[in-house]
Structures are given as structure tokens and as C-alpha cells.
Design a protein around this motif. Structure first.
Motif, short mmCIF file in Angstrom:
data_model
loop_
_atom_site.label_atom_id
_atom_site.label_comp_id
_atom_site.label_asym_id
_atom_site.label_seq_id
_atom_site.Cartn_x
_atom_site.Cartn_y
_atom_site.Cartn_z
N THR A 154 0.84 -1.20 0.00
CA THR A 154 0.00 0.00 0.00
C THR A 154 0.88 1.25 0.00
N THR A 155 0.27 2.35 -0.41
CA THR A 155 0.97 3.63 -0.45
C THR A 155 0.04 4.75 -0.01
N VAL A 156 0.58 5.94 0.13
CA VAL A 156 -0.22 7.10 0.55
C VAL A 156 -1.12 7.52 -0.60
N ALA A 157 -2.39 7.73 -0.30
CA ALA A 157 -3.34 8.19 -1.32
C ALA A 157 -3.05 9.63 -1.69
N SER A 158 -3.35 9.97 -2.92
CA SER A 158 -3.14 11.35 -3.38
C SER A 158 -4.37 11.83 -4.13
N GLY A 159 -4.46 13.13 -4.30
CA GLY A 159 -5.57 13.71 -5.05
C GLY A 159 -6.91 13.41 -4.42
N ALA A 160 -7.91 13.16 -5.27
CA ALA A 160 -9.27 12.92 -4.78
C ALA A 160 -9.37 11.66 -3.95
N LEU A 161 -8.48 10.68 -4.20
CA LEU A 161 -8.53 9.43 -3.43
C LEU A 161 -8.27 9.67 -1.95
N ALA A 162 -7.46 10.68 -1.65
CA ALA A 162 -7.14 10.98 -0.26
C ALA A 162 -8.38 11.43 0.52
N ASP A 163 -9.40 11.91 -0.18
CA ASP A 163 -10.63 12.30 0.48
C ASP A 163 -11.44 11.09 0.92
N ILE A 164 -11.15 9.94 0.34
CA ILE A 164 -11.87 8.71 0.70
C ILE A 164 -11.11 7.95 1.78
N HIS A 165 -9.82 7.74 1.58
CA HIS A 165 -9.00 7.02 2.55
C HIS A 165 -7.56 7.47 2.40
N GLU A 166 -6.82 7.45 3.50
CA GLU A 166 -5.44 7.97 3.48
C GLU A 166 -4.45 7.05 2.78
N ARG A 167 -4.81 5.75 2.67
CA ARG A 167 -3.92 4.81 2.00
C ARG A 167 -4.70 4.00 0.97
N VAL A 168 -3.98 3.60 -0.07
CA VAL A 168 -4.58 2.79 -1.13
C VAL A 168 -3.57 1.72 -1.55
N PRO A 169 -4.03 0.65 -2.20
CA PRO A 169 -3.07 -0.34 -2.71
C PRO A 169 -2.18 0.29 -3.77
N LEU A 170 -0.95 -0.17 -3.84
CA LEU A 170 -0.02 0.29 -4.86
C LEU A 170 -0.42 -0.32 -6.20
N ILE A 171 -0.78 0.53 -7.15
CA ILE A 171 -1.13 0.07 -8.49
C ILE A 171 0.10 0.25 -9.37
N VAL A 172 0.68 -0.85 -9.81
CA VAL A 172 1.91 -0.80 -10.59
C VAL A 172 1.53 -0.54 -12.06
N PRO A 173 2.02 0.55 -12.65
CA PRO A 173 1.70 0.83 -14.06
C PRO A 173 2.35 -0.17 -14.99
N ARG A 174 1.73 -0.37 -16.14
CA ARG A 174 2.19 -1.39 -17.08
C ARG A 174 3.67 -1.24 -17.40
N GLN A 175 4.17 -0.01 -17.55
CA GLN A 175 5.57 0.17 -17.94
C GLN A 175 6.54 -0.29 -16.85
N LEU A 176 6.03 -0.56 -15.64
CA LEU A 176 6.90 -1.04 -14.57
C LEU A 176 6.63 -2.49 -14.19
N TRP A 177 5.73 -3.16 -14.89
CA TRP A 177 5.43 -4.54 -14.53
C TRP A 177 6.69 -5.41 -14.56
N SER A 178 7.44 -5.32 -15.63
CA SER A 178 8.64 -6.16 -15.75
C SER A 178 9.65 -5.83 -14.67
N ASP A 179 9.86 -4.53 -14.40
CA ASP A 179 10.81 -4.14 -13.36
C ASP A 179 10.36 -4.67 -12.00
N TRP A 180 9.07 -4.55 -11.71
CA TRP A 180 8.56 -5.00 -10.41
C TRP A 180 8.77 -6.50 -10.24
N LEU A 181 8.60 -7.25 -11.31
CA LEU A 181 8.68 -8.70 -11.22
C LEU A 181 10.11 -9.23 -11.27
N THR A 182 11.03 -8.49 -11.89
CA THR A 182 12.35 -9.06 -12.16
C THR A 182 13.53 -8.31 -11.54
#
Length: 229
Positions: A154-182
Motif C-alpha cells: 500500500t501507499t499514501v493516497a493522493s488527489g481525490a482518493l485521499a478524500d476517501i481514505h489515506e492509504r490505497v493499494p499500490l497500483i503498478v503501471p504497465r511500464q513497470l510490470w517487468s521491473d517490479w517482477l524481475t
């Protein structure tokens, strides 16, 4: 945090989206209310092979003496996942992507009640939640099958999401999928910086029925819009 999410896409769709080489699981039942301790789909890359399998949601540290009653955290904070004793080894060597067709967060109202929200990609495509995984073997039962488990980062929420909850799951963008896995253990510490350097993903946040509050409730009706009163 991430305490509940949706998993309704079938393995074939996930295999195509995440460009996996092998599917190593039977289909799980579609779930609109995935809760801790359940098996969830996960993408792992080992020896240049990307695989779709399943992991138990709830991280079982290798030093656990017995599973029953053990502390099995479901989340790991991005800010400390690389250094805390619970997750450091897994972050260095065993990261995964947990596909999710959306997730839930609860906003605390002025009267103290909580309004659940369904957060998802604008196009409805599965999200890639960053995770760490591990293997546990029961020290009292040598012949037992090992337990493969995961925690969602999880990571710190930003923007409008922070109005709902202070933390959210880390969503890994497609361009970092390979880096995250390897990424190697030497490269892994730079993943946090790489994730933060990219703009956070655009999500749709919809207030929904409080039926989702009960983990025993299931089905697409959980996504019905919230009604006043």
C-alpha cells in the motif's frame, strides 16, 4: 490500506493482459468480495518465465511456528517494505502482481459511519496491485505442502482518493510490470522511487451499498449504487 477487492476476470483474460507464459492454476470462482485468507491470482516471474498462479492472501513469515492463530499481515507499506524484517527479504527477491478488478475503501462520514466506495479503472480493465510473496513450511509436519502467501503493498493516497481514505493499494503501471517482477536485490530499493516518479493512475470512485461491509455477502449486487438514508 487494502482489505477487500474484486476478482472476477478468468485466467485466460488475465494471462493475456499480463502476458504470462504459463498458467499454473485452475480457475478460481468469481468473487466480488475477496477477503483475507482466500486464495488470489498472482503473477510471478522466475527464470525468465512469467506465470499466473495463486497465493494465499495473508503473508505467513518463514519463522511462523504454526499457521492457526499466527500473525499474517495482508498489507505491506511501500515506505518500509524494503527494510522491515517481516518483508525485506521478499521485497528483495519475491515480488508479484495481484490482478484486481477493482478494490474497496471506506470513507468515514461526519457522523462516524463509513461509506464504502468501489474504485476501478475507467475502462474496467484489471489493475495490477503490487505484492510481495513468501513460502512457509510447517515445521511440525515435514510432509505437508508448503503455503505460498502474499501481502499487497500500500501507499499514501493522493488527489481525490485521499478524500476517501489515506492509504490505497499500490497500483503498478504497465511500464513497470517487468521491473517490479524481475528487479534484482540490488535494483529493488529503486522501485519505490520509480513508482513515485510516475503519475498515479486514474481511477473511478463510486459510492456503493453497505452490503460489501459483510465478508459473507457476495455477487455483483454489491456494486449497486449507494442510496441516501
Amino acid at each position: 490500506m487494502c482489505g477487500r477487492f474484486l476478482s472476477v476476470s478468468d485466467p485466460e483474460l488475465l494471462a493475456e493482459r499480463f502476458e504470462v507464459d504459463e498458467v499454473r492454476t485452475e480457475p478460481l470462482p468469481p468473487r466480488w468480495n475477496v477477503a483475507p485468507s482466500l486464495d488470489v491470482y498472482a503473477v510471478i516471474e522466475r527464470e525468465d518465465t512469467r506465470r499466473l498462479g495463486t497465493l494465499r492472501w495473508g503473508f505467513v513469515p518463514h519463522w511462523t511456528k504454526r499457521l492457526r492463530g499466527a500473525r499474517t499481515p495482508i498489507n505491506a507499506r511501500l515506505e518500509s517494505v524494503a527494510t522491515t524484517s517481516m518483508f525485506a527479504t521478499s521485497f528483495a527477491k519475491r515480488r508479484c502482481l495481484v490482478p484486481a478488478d477493482g478494490f474497496y475503501e471506506w470513507q468515514v462520514r461526519e457522523d462516524g459511519s463509513k461509506q464504502p466506495y468501489h474504485l476501478h479503472a475507467p475502462d474496467g480493465a484489471p489493475l495490477a496491485l503490487g505484492g510481495v510473496w513468501t513460502v512457509w513450511r510447517d515445521p511440525a509436519e515435514e510432509a505437508d505442502e508448503p503455503v505460498f502467501s502474499t501481502a499487497i503493498v500500500t501507499t499514501v493516497a493522493s488527489g481525490a482518493l485521499a478524500d476517501i481514505h489515506e492509504r490505497v493499494p499500490l497500483i503498478v503501471p504497465r511500464q513497470l510490470w517487468s521491473d517490479w517482477l524481475t528487479a534484482t536485490p540490488e535494483e529493488a530499493p529503486h522501485l519505490e522511487e520509480a513508482v513515485r516518479a510516475l503519475a498515479p493512475p486514474t481511477l473511478v470512485a463510486e459510492p456503493i451499498s453497505t452490503r460489501v461491509n459483510d465478508v459473507r455477502n457476495e455477487g455483483p449486487e454489491l456494486l449497486e449504487p449507494a442510496t441516501d438514508g
